[in-house]
Write a protein that holds these residues in place. Structure first.
Motif, PDB file in Angstrom:
ATOM      1  N   ALA A  81       2.794   6.036   1.819  1.00  0.00           N
ATOM      2  CA  ALA A  81       2.463   5.084   0.845  1.00  0.00           C
ATOM      3  C   ALA A  81       3.404   4.754   0.093  1.00  0.00           C
ATOM      4  CB  ALA A  81       1.293   5.660   0.064  1.00  0.00           C
ATOM      5  N   VAL A  82       3.521   3.474  -0.788  1.00  0.00           N
ATOM      6  CA  VAL A  82       4.702   3.075  -1.164  1.00  0.00           C
ATOM      7  C   VAL A  82       4.081   2.546  -2.654  1.00  0.00           C
ATOM      8  CG1 VAL A  82       6.204   1.146  -1.640  1.00  0.00           C
ATOM      9  CG2 VAL A  82       5.787   2.275   0.496  1.00  0.00           C
ATOM     10  N   LEU A  83       5.089   3.130  -3.813  1.00  0.00           N
ATOM     11  CA  LEU A  83       4.674   2.471  -5.172  1.00  0.00           C
ATOM     12  C   LEU A  83       6.097   1.716  -5.347  1.00  0.00           C
ATOM     13  CD1 LEU A  83       4.191   2.267  -7.951  1.00  0.00           C
ATOM     14  CD2 LEU A  83       4.922   4.415  -8.680  1.00  0.00           C
ATOM     15  N   LEU A  84       6.004   0.309  -5.264  1.00  0.00           N
ATOM     16  CA  LEU A  84       7.057  -0.566  -5.319  1.00  0.00           C
ATOM     17  C   LEU A  84       7.419  -1.354  -6.591  1.00  0.00           C
ATOM     18  CD1 LEU A  84       8.815  -2.231  -3.407  1.00  0.00           C
ATOM     19  CD2 LEU A  84       6.910  -3.853  -3.015  1.00  0.00           C
ATOM     20  N   GLU A  85       8.489  -1.013  -7.120  1.00  0.00           N
ATOM     21  CA  GLU A  85       8.932  -1.510  -8.328  1.00  0.00           C
ATOM     22  C   GLU A  85       8.591  -3.224  -8.443  1.00  0.00           C
ATOM     23  OE1 GLU A  85       9.996  -1.872 -11.576  1.00  0.00           O
ATOM     24  OE2 GLU A  85       9.338   0.060 -11.787  1.00  0.00           O
ATOM     25  N   LYS A  86       8.343  -3.699  -9.560  1.00  0.00           N
ATOM     26  CA  LYS A  86       8.234  -4.940  -9.620  1.00  0.00           C
ATOM     27  C   LYS A  86       9.594  -5.714  -9.849  1.00  0.00           C
ATOM     28  CE  LYS A  86       9.734  -5.417 -13.673  1.00  0.00           C
ATOM     29  NZ  LYS A  86      11.203  -5.942 -13.755  1.00  0.00           N
ATOM     30  N   ALA A 105       0.356   0.048   9.161  1.00  0.00           N
ATOM     31  CA  ALA A 105       0.559   1.640   8.931  1.00  0.00           C
ATOM     32  C   ALA A 105      -0.918   2.158   8.315  1.00  0.00           C
ATOM     33  CB  ALA A 105       1.600   1.972   8.127  1.00  0.00           C
ATOM     34  N   ASN A 106      -1.649   1.163   7.901  1.00  0.00           N
ATOM     35  CA  ASN A 106      -3.061   1.318   7.099  1.00  0.00           C
ATOM     36  C   ASN A 106      -2.594   2.397   5.833  1.00  0.00           C
ATOM     37  OD1 ASN A 106      -5.677   1.290   6.485  1.00  0.00           O
ATOM     38  ND2 ASN A 106      -6.287   3.181   7.822  1.00  0.00           N
ATOM     39  N   ARG A 107      -1.560   1.908   4.811  1.00  0.00           N
ATOM     40  CA  ARG A 107      -1.228   2.758   4.137  1.00  0.00           C
ATOM     41  C   ARG A 107      -0.893   1.893   2.908  1.00  0.00           C
ATOM     42  NH1 ARG A 107      -2.811   6.823   3.605  1.00  0.00           N
ATOM     43  NH2 ARG A 107      -1.215   7.747   2.392  1.00  0.00           N
ATOM     44  N   PRO A 108      -1.326   2.472   1.692  1.00  0.00           N
ATOM     45  CA  PRO A 108      -1.554   1.593   0.434  1.00  0.00           C
ATOM     46  C   PRO A 108      -0.055   1.217  -0.063  1.00  0.00           C
ATOM     47  CG  PRO A 108      -2.064   3.777  -0.187  1.00  0.00           C
ATOM     48  CD  PRO A 108      -1.902   3.753   1.243  1.00  0.00           C
ATOM     49  N   VAL A 109      -0.112   0.015  -0.996  1.00  0.00           N
ATOM     50  CA  VAL A 109       1.095  -0.178  -1.735  1.00  0.00           C
ATOM     51  C   VAL A 109       0.602  -0.646  -2.985  1.00  0.00           C
ATOM     52  CG1 VAL A 109       2.616  -1.982  -1.823  1.00  0.00           C
ATOM     53  CG2 VAL A 109       2.090  -1.405   0.181  1.00  0.00           C
ATOM     54  N   LEU A 110       1.060   0.138  -4.126  1.00  0.00           N
ATOM     55  CA  LEU A 110       0.712   0.010  -5.365  1.00  0.00           C
ATOM     56  C   LEU A 110       1.964  -0.636  -5.965  1.00  0.00           C
ATOM     57  CD1 LEU A 110      -0.719   0.605  -8.109  1.00  0.00           C
ATOM     58  CD2 LEU A 110       0.557   2.697  -8.307  1.00  0.00           C
ATOM     59  N   VAL A 111       1.839  -1.780  -6.981  1.00  0.00           N
ATOM     60  CA  VAL A 111       3.111  -2.617  -7.285  1.00  0.00           C
ATOM     61  C   VAL A 111       3.250  -1.921  -8.893  1.00  0.00           C
ATOM     62  CG1 VAL A 111       4.181  -4.558  -7.995  1.00  0.00           C
ATOM     63  CG2 VAL A 111       2.849  -4.521  -5.888  1.00  0.00           C
ATOM     64  N   GLY A 112       4.582  -1.413  -9.291  1.00  0.00           N
ATOM     65  CA  GLY A 112       4.773  -0.896 -10.607  1.00  0.00           C
ATOM     66  C   GLY A 112       4.810  -1.807 -11.634  1.00  0.00           C
ATOM     67  N   PRO A 307      -5.341   0.973  -5.458  1.00  0.00           N
ATOM     68  CA  PRO A 307      -4.279   0.278  -6.579  1.00  0.00           C
ATOM     69  C   PRO A 307      -4.586  -0.490  -7.567  1.00  0.00           C
ATOM     70  CG  PRO A 307      -3.675   0.367  -3.935  1.00  0.00           C
ATOM     71  CD  PRO A 307      -4.981   0.496  -4.055  1.00  0.00           C
ATOM     72  N   ARG A 308      -4.334   0.004  -8.834  1.00  0.00           N
ATOM     73  CA  ARG A 308      -4.540  -0.821  -9.824  1.00  0.00           C
ATOM     74  C   ARG A 308      -3.734  -2.249  -9.808  1.00  0.00           C
ATOM     75  NH1 ARG A 308      -4.334   1.266 -16.312  1.00  0.00           N
ATOM     76  NH2 ARG A 308      -5.835   2.731 -15.039  1.00  0.00           N
TER      77      ARG A 308
END
Length: 342
Positions: A81-86, A105-112, A307-308
């Motif tokens: 899973a990824v927390l991706l900076e804006k 990958a069926n994995r979540p991405v949360l953007v920071g 993811p918010r």
């Protein structure tokens, strides 16, 4: 992944939270890793080797914007899973590549977009959504700082991808979209005359929202000013807190200073300019948004929350930022076909 200015704030949040453990710090520059010699964790210059050796639950990608897609896709292809900076990506095409990797990958991405985790933002959203301001008619905001000259020494920070539109204004676009609804049209001017670099020195926007509200926003990273999110909230330790609000929301029943939440109202419905207007401040304890964000990411990784800020949502911020460039270049207004996403 990435031990620069943004990465350091994520590292601090991971170390402060009881919900997370710092498995490794990765940066292609060995000198950037030396500053973390006192931290008991793996330090590596290879993302590939770190992913293979540690198999972490999640990775924070805090590299320069132009690298976001490459690193995020590599992490997702490793099943992490990824927390991706804006901003999430430099282009819409790069964002599509990240989204495709997330689906594979069926994995979540949360953007920071860490401002979403401020209590002030949550409270402002409640005030506006509940109708306490009446109908939202206007919003006016500004973001003005003078960054230190050393900030621009790395070549990548002299490019448009690292200027105030992509690095800073995307935060404010995200806030405005979150609080006022999606943007339907914008017009922009930009200027490069202070530093004469490829990145812009200042930008001024006119905005129309789907709700019918109108807005203006001005931003510059080359001015001395107490009016910016960082100075208003004290969120960034390098910016001494001024307490000066930088966004104002104007409604038919009340108006709101933001982010420090002072509502101005007359105390009776359908009042006009003959009535006395009084301030009504709202106060609550400060909670570190980067810590709240990393703890939310932990919940997302464990499957306990969605993811918010999704990649699709964050890319509408990028779409609007790219439209700012296009409007300033072409001298015409740009229509945006944005729809609310989750």
């Amino acid at each position: 992944m990435g031990a620069g200015t943004a990465g350091q704030r994520h590292i601090a949040a991971i170390l402060r939270s009881p919900c997370t453990e710092l498995a490794a710090i990765v940066d292609v520059n060995p000198e950037s890793l030396q500053q973390f010699s006192a931290i008991d964790t793996v330090r590596s210059t290879s993302l590939h080797d770190t992913l293979a050796g540690l198999q972490p639950d999640g990775v924070v990608v805090a590299t320069p914007t132009d690298d976001h897609a490459r690193s995020a896709v590599e992490v997702l292809d490793a099943g992490v899973a990824v927390l991706l900076e804006k901003p999430a990506a430099a282009t819409l095409e790069e964002a599509d590549n990240i989204m495709a990797a997330a689906k594979r990958a069926n994995r979540p991405v949360l953007v920071g977009h860490q401002r979403r985790y401020h209590r002030q933002v949550e409270e402002a959203a409640s005030m506006i959504d509940s109708g306490q301001l009446g109908r939202l008619v206007l919003v006016s905001g500004m973001w003005g700082v003078r960054k230190h000259i050393g900030y621009y020494q790395p070549e990548w920070r002299r490019s448009p991808a690292a200027g105030p539109i992509m690095i800073n204004l995307t935060h404010d676009i995200d806030l405005l979209r979150y609080l006022c609804g999606d943007i339907s049209e914008l017009f922009a001017y930009s200027d490069h005359s202070v530093e004469n670099l490829a990145k812009e020195d200042a930008v001024a926007l006119s905005l129309r929202f789907h709700s019918g509200a109108l807005g203006t926003f001005a931003a510059s990273d080359r001015v001395v000013s107490p009016w910016s999110w960082e100075f208003a909230t004290g969120e960034n330790v390098i910016c001494p807190e001024s307490g000066q609000n930088c966004i104002h929301f104007f409604g038919t029943e009340a108006s709101l200073e933001f982010p420090n939440l002072i509502m101005w109202k007359q105390g009776k419905p359908n009042a006009d300019w003959t009535g006395r207007i009084s301030p009504d401040p709202c106060q609550f304890p400060y909670e570190e948004p980067f810590v709240r964000q990393i703890e939310h990411f932990a919940d997302v990784v464990m499957g306990n929350a969605k993811p918010r800020v999704t990649l699709a949502d964050a890319m509408q911020n990028v779409e609007a930022a790219l439209a700012v460039f296009e409007s300033a270049r072409s001298g015409r207004s740009i229509q945006l076909n944005q729809d609310s996403v989750v």
